[in-house]
Enzyme design. Structure first.
Site, PDB file in Angstrom:
ATOM      1  N   ASP A  19     -17.570 -11.971  19.464  1.00 19.20           N
ATOM      2  CA  ASP A  19     -16.647 -10.994  20.042  1.00 19.20           C
ATOM      3  C   ASP A  19     -16.175 -11.377  21.451  1.00 19.20           C
ATOM      4  OD1 ASP A  19     -15.118  -8.703  19.672  1.00 19.20           O
ATOM      5  OD2 ASP A  19     -16.503  -7.462  20.832  1.00 19.20           O
ATOM      6  N   LYS A  22     -12.740 -15.771  20.315  1.00 26.30           N
ATOM      7  CA  LYS A  22     -12.426 -17.084  19.731  1.00 26.30           C
ATOM      8  C   LYS A  22     -11.317 -16.976  18.685  1.00 26.30           C
ATOM      9  CE  LYS A  22     -16.657 -17.860  18.363  1.00 26.30           C
ATOM     10  NZ  LYS A  22     -17.227 -16.589  18.867  1.00 26.30           N
ATOM     11  N   THR A  23     -11.450 -15.979  17.796  1.00 22.90           N
ATOM     12  CA  THR A  23     -10.444 -15.847  16.737  1.00 22.90           C
ATOM     13  C   THR A  23      -9.098 -15.405  17.316  1.00 22.90           C
ATOM     14  OG1 THR A  23     -12.163 -15.302  15.123  1.00 22.90           O
ATOM     15  CG2 THR A  23      -9.905 -14.677  14.567  1.00 22.90           C
ATOM     16  N   HIS A  70     -21.905 -15.162  15.985  1.00 24.41           N
ATOM     17  CA  HIS A  70     -23.107 -14.356  15.841  1.00 24.41           C
ATOM     18  C   HIS A  70     -24.336 -15.249  15.718  1.00 24.41           C
ATOM     19  CE1 HIS A  70     -25.927 -11.339  14.330  1.00 24.41           C
ATOM     20  NE2 HIS A  70     -25.060 -10.415  14.765  1.00 24.41           N
TER      21      HIS A  70
END
Length: 656
Positions: A19, A22-23, A70
């Protein structure tokens, strides 16, 4: 083809805590949402690898891998990080450097990534004072790593701040990166496999070595299945060939999805090694939370493979954080590798990254611990290319190695090996054997000495023989070539290298004047059979015996019965006289003197000058010998290809 592909291809990877953006960063740079799974979209986090094409300001293209952040998905992150050229280490400005960020950085450092950008995201959420504090803290965390001097860019999803700067920076940095080596055979670690209706099985991955073309034969490892490339795509565009540094989807023929998946490797057949035990240099990161003890178990990640291995530390009982040592890993399954491949290790329980290293070679036995010779050899195999190549030659002894074989064993490209070898020859460490093959100069010198001793010993034991049988010499030469510098006595043996290696060694020794080869015999230069005084006496007696016997010589056993006191010597002298032409082998059981033989031959010629056929009875009468002896002469001439029996008479089939 050149070792370097003239077209630059690059794979960019994201890394960082969950979170931290990165995306979003990947989507902002490429316009592609890499959260392709429904669960990813529902949970708002990447749980598998995502891929997107990136068009740079200069028009060139690259690929971005978006990896999950994660902590439970680090294994997937390692899979994606293998083979990347440049990393975007993402740190959210509102949270700062997190433990998972550190683990990702440790993985990248361990895998040998050497270029990257630190990207601070969400900068619109913090004030300037906080941002400066996060920047300083981030710099402290990357100190001592490959990102210590890396540029730092602040970006915002809301305002678009920093995105153009980042794109331009990436383009400049990719220009400065070393080009991907193309001299290595094609290899693609598979990170995903699926089936497409109408096409069949498709495998995707980052092409880390070489090139692949539609129609190429590939091997799927460790399964050992062979298949043909039916089609290639990169980011949805069909291609005829693909190069190292590209994200590739490969359509494979006659393979089911069940036969491959993440962890498999596609490669040129025979270009990879499979092993259950390897020697490695093992390194623990500076902040490793656990030590590694001798005989403990570790999770090992190489390419997209994940295996469990037991570690054998070779110079200590405990490896502490920040330390490195030589070690041996024994896997529960088979690892697919090339020498110098990087890997990551995670503690067995709890599963957390502690370090990694480089694979040096396959080992088929336990290596001796605390042995200076073993450790020095492994240090050489872990060294610079020239040092590795030198050690590979020493290990091979005098066995000829091609540039390709040396490259494979030393973890080099073919071009690197070819560039190194001339200098090694000029420097006196290697010798060119011909045929594009090389060997360690010291081992070849020892081989020449052993070959000379072997020939001298044979000549001493068989002084009347003109040399050693060439096939026997070649087998002994192959055996000795495998023994290395410190080998002992000459040994007979047979090896898979066979004729090519033996021929190279024989030719080299001939060129250097170490041996002489005549027909199928080998000898030391200048050697010639010589009779002792005792053998000379036996020779005289034998020649008198055969001269007196004339055209009707006795059986061999009758001759030998007259020399019972020196039977072995007499047999050797008889063989010598046959080789020298003073006696002729008439049949398996009878010899004849040279003068008598010439008379029998001359009689044969005279009779054929007078007639086109020759009868046994007529020949017997002309010679004045028994029917049995006459038949043996004629059968001898038949065996020589001079005559042939047709019906009851012989005809001439060759000139006399």
């Amino acid at each position: 083809m050149s070792d370097l592909n003239p077209v630059r291809h690059a794979i960019i990877g994201t890394a960082g805590h969950v979170d931290h953006g990165k995306t979003w960063l990947t989507r902002a740079l490429t316009g592609v949402d890499t959260d392709r799974l429904e669960e990813e979209k529902r949970r708002g986090m990447t749980i598998d690898l995502g891929f997107a094409p990136l068009t740079l300001p200069d028009g060139k293209a690259a690929s971005i891998i978006d990896v999950p952040g994660h902590e439970h998905l680090v294994r997937t992150m390692i899979c994606g990080a293998s083979g990347i050229d440049l990393v975007l280490l993402v740190v959210a400005a509102d949270e700062g450097f997190m433990p998972q960020t550190q683990e990702h950085l440790d993985v990248l450092q361990t895998l040998g990534v050497r270029s990257g950008v630190v990207v601070l995201t969400k900068v619109d959420l913090v004030d300037e004072e906080w941002l400066q504090a996060v920047m300083e803290d981030t710099r402290e965390h990357v100190a001592g790593t490959f990102l210590e001097e890396a540029p730092l860019v602040c970006v915002s999803a809301v305002t678009g701040q920093g995105l153009d700067e980042l794109r331009n920076l990436i383009a400049r940095m990719l220009e400065d990166l070393p080009l991907r080596r193309m001299g290595l055979p094609f290899r693609l670690p598979v990170d995903r496999a699926f089936s497409v209706r109408g096409f069949g099985t498709v495998a995707t991955g980052s092409l880390v070595d070489g090139r692949v073309t539609v129609g190429d034969l590939v091997e799927i490892l460790p399964q050992g299945i062979r298949s043909k490339v039916r089609g290639l795509q990169t980011h949805g565009s069909s291609e005829g060939e693909a190069f190292a540094g590209m994200r590739v989807a490969i359509n494979l023929a006659d393979v089911s999805v069940d036969e491959l998946g993440r962890g498999a490797t596609l490669a040129v057949p025979g270009s990879m090694q499979l092993a259950r035990q390897v020697a490695v240099r093992l390194e623990l990161v500076a902040d490793a939370p656990f030590d590694v003890r001798n005989s403990s178990q570790l999770h090992v990640y190489a390419g997209t493979q994940e295996l469990v291995a037991r570690v054998r530390l070779l110079d200590r009982d405990v490896l502490h954080a920040g330390e490195s040592c030589m070690a041996q890993l024994t896997f529960q399954g088979e690892i697919c590798f090339r020498p110098q491949d990087r890997f990551v290790v995670r503690f067995f329980s709890p599963v957390i990254t502690v370090g990694g290293g480089a694979i040096l070679e396959e080992t088929r036995r336990k290596l001796k611990r605390n042995d200076s010779t073993v450790l020095a050899r492994l240090e050489a195999l872990a060294g610079e290319p020239r040092t590795r190549a030198r050690q590979v030659l020493v290990d091979a002894g005098a066995r000829p190695l091609s540039a390709g074989e040396l490259a494979r064993r030393a973890g080099l490209s073919l071009a690197e090996a070819r560039n190194l070898l001339p200098g090694m020859v000029q420097g006196g460490g290697a010798v060119a054997l011909g045929g594009g093959c090389y060997a360690d100069v010291g081992a070849v010198r020892c081989l020449a000495e052993r070959a000379t001793r072997a020939l001298e010993a044979h000549q001493g034991e068989h002084p009347l023989e003109p040399g050693m049988d060439l096939d026997a010499f070649r087998q002994g030469l192959l055996a000795a070539s495998r023994q290395g510098r410190g080998a002992g006595a000459w040994q007979d043996g047979s090896f898979s290298e066979g004729s090519s290696a033996a021929d190279l060694l024989v030719s080299f020794l001939m060129e250097r004047g170490v041996i002489e080869v005549s027909a199928s015999l080998v000898r030391t230069p200048g050697f010639a059979p010589r009779l002792t005084s005792e053998q000379e006496q036996v020779r005289t007696r034998l020649l008198v015996l055969y001269e007196e016997a004339g055209l009707e010589p006795p059986l061999n056993e009758e001759v030998l019965s007259n020399f019972a006191e020196s039977l072995t010597m007499t047999q050797e002298v008889l063989a010598y006289l046959v080789r020298e032409g003073e006696l002729v082998q008439l049949s398996a059981s009878r010899l004849v003197g040279r003068a008598a033989y010439q008379k029998a031959y001359g009689t044969l010629k005279d009779m054929f000058d007078q007639s086109e056929t020759l009868a046994l009875a007529d020949y017997r009468t002309r010679l004045g010998v028994s029917r049995r002896i006459a038949r043996q002469y004629l059968e001898h001439f038949d065996a020589m290809g001079l005559t042939r029996l047709v019906g009851e008479a012989r005809v001439l089939v060759a000139s006399l």
